[in-house]
Design an enzyme around this catalytic site. Structure first.
Site, PDB file in Angstrom:
ATOM      1  N   ARG A 183       3.608   5.923 -12.451  1.00 41.35           N
ATOM      2  CA  ARG A 183       3.328   5.315 -11.146  1.00 41.35           C
ATOM      3  C   ARG A 183       2.273   4.233 -11.334  1.00 41.35           C
ATOM      4  O   ARG A 183       1.167   4.512 -11.806  1.00 41.35           O
ATOM      5  CB  ARG A 183       2.826   6.363 -10.154  1.00 41.35           C
ATOM      6  CG  ARG A 183       2.420   5.723  -8.844  1.00 41.35           C
ATOM      7  CD  ARG A 183       1.841   6.672  -7.802  1.00 41.35           C
ATOM      8  NE  ARG A 183       1.392   5.863  -6.685  1.00 41.35           N
ATOM      9  CZ  ARG A 183       0.233   5.987  -6.056  1.00 41.35           C
ATOM     10  NH1 ARG A 183      -0.608   6.952  -6.388  1.00 41.35           N
ATOM     11  NH2 ARG A 183      -0.094   5.164  -5.097  1.00 41.35           N
ATOM     12  N   HIS A 208      -1.707  -1.249  -3.248  1.00 33.26           N
ATOM     13  CA  HIS A 208      -2.789  -0.284  -3.461  1.00 33.26           C
ATOM     14  C   HIS A 208      -4.132  -1.013  -3.293  1.00 33.26           C
ATOM     15  O   HIS A 208      -4.861  -1.224  -4.255  1.00 33.26           O
ATOM     16  CB  HIS A 208      -2.647   0.356  -4.847  1.00 33.26           C
ATOM     17  CG  HIS A 208      -3.435   1.615  -5.064  1.00 33.26           C
ATOM     18  ND1 HIS A 208      -2.857   2.791  -5.530  1.00 33.26           N
ATOM     19  CD2 HIS A 208      -4.755   1.901  -4.890  1.00 33.26           C
ATOM     20  CE1 HIS A 208      -3.796   3.729  -5.648  1.00 33.26           C
ATOM     21  NE2 HIS A 208      -4.956   3.217  -5.267  1.00 33.26           N
ATOM     22  N   ASN A 218      -0.503   2.591  -0.391  1.00 33.91           N
ATOM     23  CA  ASN A 218      -1.306   3.730  -0.804  1.00 33.91           C
ATOM     24  C   ASN A 218      -2.423   4.012   0.192  1.00 33.91           C
ATOM     25  O   ASN A 218      -3.261   3.152   0.447  1.00 33.91           O
ATOM     26  CB  ASN A 218      -1.933   3.444  -2.172  1.00 33.91           C
ATOM     27  CG  ASN A 218      -2.719   4.628  -2.718  1.00 33.91           C
ATOM     28  OD1 ASN A 218      -2.130   5.629  -3.123  1.00 33.91           O
ATOM     29  ND2 ASN A 218      -4.052   4.527  -2.704  1.00 33.91           N
ATOM     30  N   GLU A 219      -2.424   5.210   0.753  1.00 31.43           N
ATOM     31  CA  GLU A 219      -3.547   5.747   1.525  1.00 31.43           C
ATOM     32  C   GLU A 219      -4.080   4.842   2.632  1.00 31.43           C
ATOM     33  O   GLU A 219      -5.196   4.305   2.542  1.00 31.43           O
ATOM     34  CB  GLU A 219      -4.699   6.114   0.588  1.00 31.43           C
ATOM     35  CG  GLU A 219      -4.329   7.185  -0.411  1.00 31.43           C
ATOM     36  CD  GLU A 219      -5.509   7.668  -1.246  1.00 31.43           C
ATOM     37  OE1 GLU A 219      -6.574   7.020  -1.206  1.00 31.43           O
ATOM     38  OE2 GLU A 219      -5.376   8.683  -1.923  1.00 31.43           O
ATOM     39  N   ASN A 238      -1.142  12.240  -1.807  1.00 32.37           N
ATOM     40  CA  ASN A 238      -2.284  12.195  -2.718  1.00 32.37           C
ATOM     41  C   ASN A 238      -3.231  13.291  -2.268  1.00 32.37           C
ATOM     42  O   ASN A 238      -3.714  13.255  -1.135  1.00 32.37           O
ATOM     43  CB  ASN A 238      -3.022  10.856  -2.623  1.00 32.37           C
ATOM     44  CG  ASN A 238      -2.220   9.705  -3.212  1.00 32.37           C
ATOM     45  OD1 ASN A 238      -1.154   9.908  -3.783  1.00 32.37           O
ATOM     46  ND2 ASN A 238      -2.751   8.500  -3.083  1.00 32.37           N
ATOM     47  N   TYR A 290      -6.453  15.987  -3.485  1.00 32.85           N
ATOM     48  CA  TYR A 290      -7.436  16.252  -4.529  1.00 32.85           C
ATOM     49  C   TYR A 290      -8.218  17.535  -4.325  1.00 32.85           C
ATOM     50  O   TYR A 290      -8.621  18.180  -5.271  1.00 32.85           O
ATOM     51  CB  TYR A 290      -8.456  15.099  -4.599  1.00 32.85           C
ATOM     52  CG  TYR A 290      -7.915  13.847  -5.242  1.00 32.85           C
ATOM     53  CD1 TYR A 290      -7.121  12.957  -4.529  1.00 32.85           C
ATOM     54  CD2 TYR A 290      -8.194  13.559  -6.566  1.00 32.85           C
ATOM     55  CE1 TYR A 290      -6.619  11.808  -5.130  1.00 32.85           C
ATOM     56  CE2 TYR A 290      -7.701  12.411  -7.186  1.00 32.85           C
ATOM     57  CZ  TYR A 290      -6.914  11.540  -6.462  1.00 32.85           C
ATOM     58  OH  TYR A 290      -6.413  10.403  -7.055  1.00 32.85           O
ATOM     59  N   GLU A 328      -0.673  11.482  -6.361  1.00 36.10           N
ATOM     60  CA  GLU A 328      -1.982  11.518  -7.020  1.00 36.10           C
ATOM     61  C   GLU A 328      -2.603  12.895  -6.856  1.00 36.10           C
ATOM     62  O   GLU A 328      -2.491  13.518  -5.796  1.00 36.10           O
ATOM     63  CB  GLU A 328      -2.982  10.531  -6.383  1.00 36.10           C
ATOM     64  CG  GLU A 328      -2.851   9.121  -6.838  1.00 36.10           C
ATOM     65  CD  GLU A 328      -3.878   8.205  -6.170  1.00 36.10           C
ATOM     66  OE1 GLU A 328      -5.041   8.616  -5.972  1.00 36.10           O
ATOM     67  OE2 GLU A 328      -3.492   7.070  -5.838  1.00 36.10           O
ATOM     68  N   TRP A 342      -3.700  11.819 -11.378  1.00 35.55           N
ATOM     69  CA  TRP A 342      -4.528  10.630 -11.401  1.00 35.55           C
ATOM     70  C   TRP A 342      -5.680  10.904 -12.339  1.00 35.55           C
ATOM     71  O   TRP A 342      -6.418  11.842 -12.103  1.00 35.55           O
ATOM     72  CB  TRP A 342      -5.054  10.318  -9.991  1.00 35.55           C
ATOM     73  CG  TRP A 342      -5.883   9.079  -9.985  1.00 35.55           C
ATOM     74  CD1 TRP A 342      -7.226   8.974 -10.225  1.00 35.55           C
ATOM     75  CD2 TRP A 342      -5.407   7.746  -9.745  1.00 35.55           C
ATOM     76  NE1 TRP A 342      -7.617   7.662 -10.162  1.00 35.55           N
ATOM     77  CE2 TRP A 342      -6.522   6.888  -9.874  1.00 35.55           C
ATOM     78  CE3 TRP A 342      -4.149   7.191  -9.459  1.00 35.55           C
ATOM     79  CZ2 TRP A 342      -6.421   5.507  -9.708  1.00 35.55           C
ATOM     80  CZ3 TRP A 342      -4.066   5.829  -9.295  1.00 35.55           C
ATOM     81  CH2 TRP A 342      -5.181   5.000  -9.415  1.00 35.55           C
ATOM     82  N   GLU A 349     -13.208   2.607 -10.694  1.00 36.88           N
ATOM     83  CA  GLU A 349     -13.144   3.587  -9.609  1.00 36.88           C
ATOM     84  C   GLU A 349     -13.795   2.999  -8.347  1.00 36.88           C
ATOM     85  O   GLU A 349     -14.718   3.556  -7.770  1.00 36.88           O
ATOM     86  CB  GLU A 349     -13.790   4.901 -10.078  1.00 36.88           C
ATOM     87  CG  GLU A 349     -13.832   6.057  -9.092  1.00 36.88           C
ATOM     88  CD  GLU A 349     -12.518   6.407  -8.397  1.00 36.88           C
ATOM     89  OE1 GLU A 349     -11.435   6.204  -8.958  1.00 36.88           O
ATOM     90  OE2 GLU A 349     -12.606   6.872  -7.256  1.00 36.88           O
ATOM     91  N   TRP A 350     -13.317   1.828  -7.926  1.00 30.51           N
ATOM     92  CA  TRP A 350     -13.717   1.196  -6.675  1.00 30.51           C
ATOM     93  C   TRP A 350     -15.249   1.141  -6.541  1.00 30.51           C
ATOM     94  O   TRP A 350     -15.911   0.681  -7.457  1.00 30.51           O
ATOM     95  CB  TRP A 350     -13.034   1.896  -5.490  1.00 30.51           C
ATOM     96  CG  TRP A 350     -11.545   2.009  -5.675  1.00 30.51           C
ATOM     97  CD1 TRP A 350     -10.826   3.156  -5.888  1.00 30.51           C
ATOM     98  CD2 TRP A 350     -10.563   0.942  -5.707  1.00 30.51           C
ATOM     99  NE1 TRP A 350      -9.485   2.874  -6.029  1.00 30.51           N
ATOM    100  CE2 TRP A 350      -9.290   1.536  -5.923  1.00 30.51           C
ATOM    101  CE3 TRP A 350     -10.622  -0.447  -5.572  1.00 30.51           C
ATOM    102  CZ2 TRP A 350      -8.107   0.783  -6.006  1.00 30.51           C
ATOM    103  CZ3 TRP A 350      -9.436  -1.197  -5.653  1.00 30.51           C
ATOM    104  CH2 TRP A 350      -8.212  -0.581  -5.857  1.00 30.51           C
TER     105      TRP A 350
HETATM  106  C1  GBH Z   1      -7.502   7.948  -4.535  1.00 28.42           C
HETATM  107  O1  GBH Z   1      -8.009   8.210  -3.254  1.00 28.42           O
HETATM  108  C2  GBH Z   1      -7.151   6.501  -4.727  1.00 28.42           C
HETATM  109  O2  GBH Z   1      -5.811   6.264  -4.352  1.00 28.42           O
HETATM  110  C3  GBH Z   1      -7.362   6.026  -6.142  1.00 28.42           C
HETATM  111  O3  GBH Z   1      -7.264   4.646  -6.190  1.00 28.42           O
HETATM  112  C4  GBH Z   1      -8.699   6.523  -6.646  1.00 28.42           C
HETATM  113  O4  GBH Z   1      -9.013   6.040  -7.902  1.00 28.42           O
HETATM  114  C5  GBH Z   1      -8.648   8.028  -6.657  1.00 28.42           C
HETATM  115  O5  GBH Z   1      -8.444   8.480  -5.370  1.00 28.42           O
HETATM  116  C6  GBH Z   1      -9.937   8.705  -7.117  1.00 28.42           C
HETATM  117  O6  GBH Z   1     -10.967   8.495  -6.221  1.00 28.42           O
HETATM  118  O7  GBH Z   1     -16.631  10.877   1.247  1.00 28.42           O
HETATM  119  O8  GBH Z   1     -15.713  10.736   3.459  1.00 28.42           O
HETATM  120  O9  GBH Z   1     -15.842   8.769   2.127  1.00 28.42           O
HETATM  121  C7  GBH Z   1      -8.430   9.538  -3.081  1.00 28.42           C
HETATM  122  C8  GBH Z   1      -8.618   9.917  -1.657  1.00 28.42           C
HETATM  123  C9  GBH Z   1     -10.005   9.837   0.216  1.00 28.42           C
HETATM  124  C10 GBH Z   1     -10.929  10.483  -1.835  1.00 28.42           C
HETATM  125  C11 GBH Z   1     -11.368   9.515   0.736  1.00 28.42           C
HETATM  126  C12 GBH Z   1     -12.298  10.147  -1.358  1.00 28.42           C
HETATM  127  C13 GBH Z   1     -13.712   9.870   0.446  1.00 28.42           C
HETATM  128  C14 GBH Z   1     -14.122  10.650   1.606  1.00 28.42           C
HETATM  129  N1  GBH Z   1      -9.962   9.649  -1.211  1.00 28.42           N
HETATM  130  N2  GBH Z   1     -12.383  10.293   0.063  1.00 28.42           N
HETATM  131  S1  GBH Z   1     -15.698  10.227   2.138  1.00 28.42           S
END
Ligand code: GBH
Length: 507
Positions: A81, A127, A173-174, A313, A315, A380, A430, A437-438
């Site tokens: 992906r 994305h 994505n998301e 996705n 986690y 993910e 993932w 990582e953003w």
């Molecule tokens: C993914 O999002 C992304 O699609 C990917 O690009 C990224 O690298 C990966 O996660 C790992 O982070 O603390 O309230 O701000 C994951 C979903 C949803 C996880 C929002 C983090 C933050 C909540 N994300 N969450 S907050």
């Protein structure tokens, strides 16, 4: 339900592989005609990333793509992906802007090489790396009428260029992250927020809901285009992928059971309900009132049923308590600490993530109940080991917490499919490699492959070895016909009454 290991295996056509996204790995941001994305300049502004680093090099995958595919092939994945960079394909992004032949050529070669290696491309159109020019021109996702047309034209270019070979498409994505993190909290590009210390412009009380609405419509109109003009000839499937962690009531008091439902309404239902059921959740209408844009009947007809599968996705799991003050979490307080003071699971490097595999299994049931949804792809799922970035490589490769995470998840996946009877067809951990990582920059590492950013060399971690072995042993043999040739199955259509939450008892 018990979560004991089951002897049976996942069906032979089960798809698995690893996931990445363009801006997080490609680098080469200013070669071969690529236009800027909103992450290019945002990540360079002081204070926007934890380590002050940007995406200009990332894992250098635009240059090292052959090595990446060789490693995927060595891992023996069935699929990969990845996402396309809109501004590589249409540098200025818009429907009247020129297409960049070098962008098309890059992805075309990439797809061909995956297929030559027997790897199914699973392609995300968007994305998060929106073309900067569209943001500058009309506010990007804030301008529904413009962005829907521009996104649909971008999707058309991709279907035309790659759809003969790509049979799995993810539109976006998301959307929750795009809307809330980009236009509410302002921690992701374009960084808009009401917080004037963070951003000179923006309105966190209205913009996220407008943006979410535009994303839903862009997704839906692109799917309509695919179904009307491409699907019959190309035979692929198209859907959206939503972030959605399991929400478990903190205890069984009615207000906390309700809080968990509210958390899900905002985190998942905001997008899942219009797309799978045809309406926004009542709770969102209740808390947002006029701030939640409405669909016209014509729009709704395009939105409802606009995903061939449920891209998930997921986690972690949050314990939910009523009474939070964060609208973006539905006024629900999240915690990982149980009433008896124990932690839900092992803490990851990022504060929002703990290891709780039972929640993974539960997510399918929750979404099934909510949307009567029949077919899932986990697009993910993964774990960032605490302090991995500060360990010497040899130590980082022994990523035990990540191995344990995937041990729990794979057992839960098997139980979901074989015991609960959930139709999960694909699973993508993932991430394939550590990457950008953003807002965390390169500090938080999610890869099953370690990247030494000094040399750009890749080193498989124990978790990669675990997953490769596990999928080698836990999928029935004999998938002779590639997924590519199989007739896609279309999604659902049974609509349940307004769902009630499944009690979040620990399973
Ligand atoms: C993914 O999002 C992304 O699609 C990917 O690009 C990224 O690298 C990966 O996660 C790992 O982070 O603390 O309230 O701000 C994951 C979903 C949803 C996880 C929002 C983090 C933050 C909540 N994300 N969450 S907050």
């Amino acid at each position: 339900m018990t979560s004991g290991e089951v002897a049976k295996k996942l069906p032979k056509d089960f798809v698995w592989g690893f996931a990445t996204a363009s801006f997080q790995i490609e680098g080469s941001t200013n070669v071969d005609g690529r236009g800027k994305s909103i992450w290019d300049d945002f990540s360079k502004q002081p204070g926007k990333t934890m380590d002050g680093r940007d995406g200009d090099v990332a894992t250098d995958s635009y240059r090292l793509w052959k090595e990446d595919i060789a490693l995927l092939s060595q891992y023996g994945v069935k699929s990969y992906r990845f996402s396309l960079s809109w501004s590589r394909i249409i540098p200025l992004g818009g429907r009247n802007d020129p297409v960049n032949p070098k962008g098309i050529a890059f992805y075309s070669r990439f797809i061909d090489t995956l297929l030559e290696n027997g790897i199914i491309p699973f392609v995300t159109l968007h994305h998060w790396d929106l073309p900067q020019a569209l943001h500058d021109r009309y506010g990007g996702w804030l301008n529904k009428d413009e962005i829907v047309q521009d996104y649909v034209r971008y999707a058309r270019i991709c279907f035309e260029a790659f759809g003969d070979r790509v049979k799995y498409w993810l539109t976006v994505n998301e959307p929750w992250c795009i809307s809330i993190l980009g236009y509410g909290r302002g921690v992701f590009a374009p960084g808009r927020s009401s917080d004037r210390e963070r951003s000179p412009t923006g309105d966190s009380s209205t913009e996220p809901w407008v943006v979410g609405h535009s994303v839903i419509l862009s997704h839906a109109y692109a799917v309509r285009l695919y179904r009307e003009e491409f699907k019959a000839a190309q035979g692929g499937q198209i859907g959206i992928t939503l972030n959605g962690d399991w929400a478990m009531p903190y205890d069984d008091s009615p207000q906390n059971v309700e809080a968990a439902q509210h958390a899900l309404d905002v985190a998942i239902g905001w997008f899942a309900d219009p797309i799978y059921l045809g309406y926004y959740p009542d709770y969102m209408k209740q808390i947002l009132g006029e701030r939640l844009p409405g669909f016209t009947p014509e729009e709704l007809a395009v939105v409802k049923g606009s995903s061939d599968f449920y891209g998930m996705n997921t986690y972690t799991t949050n314990l939910c308590r009523a009474g939070g003050d964060d609208e973006f979490k539905g006024f629900v307080e999240y915690t990982f600490v149980r009433p008896d003071g124990t932690q839900l699971g092992t803490q990851a490097h990022c504060s929002w993530l703990q290891d709780y595999p039972q929640g993974f299994r539960h997510s399918f049931l929750q979404s099934s109940l909510r949307c009567a949804y029949l077919n899932f792809s986990v697009t993910e799922n993964g774990f960032a080991v605490k302090d991995e970035h500060s360990k010497p490589i040899e130590e980082a490769l022994q990523d035990n917490d990540r191995v344990n995470y995937f041990k729990g998840i794979t057992a839960a996946l098997k139980a979901a499919v074989l015991e609960d009877g959930v139709d999960v067809r694909a699973y993508f951990p993932w991430s394939f490699v550590d990457n950008f990582e953003w807002a965390d920059g390169y500090i938080t590492r999610f890869g099953v492959t370690y990247v030494d950013y000094e040399t750009q060399r890749r080193y498989p971690k124990e978790s990669a070895k675990f997953l490769v072995k596990w999928f080698g042993e836990n999928i029935e043999a004999g998938d002779t016909k590639s997924q590519q040739e199989k007739a896609p199955q279309n999604g659902p259509s049974v609509v349940l009454e307004r769902p009630s939450i499944i009690q979040g008892v620990e399973v």
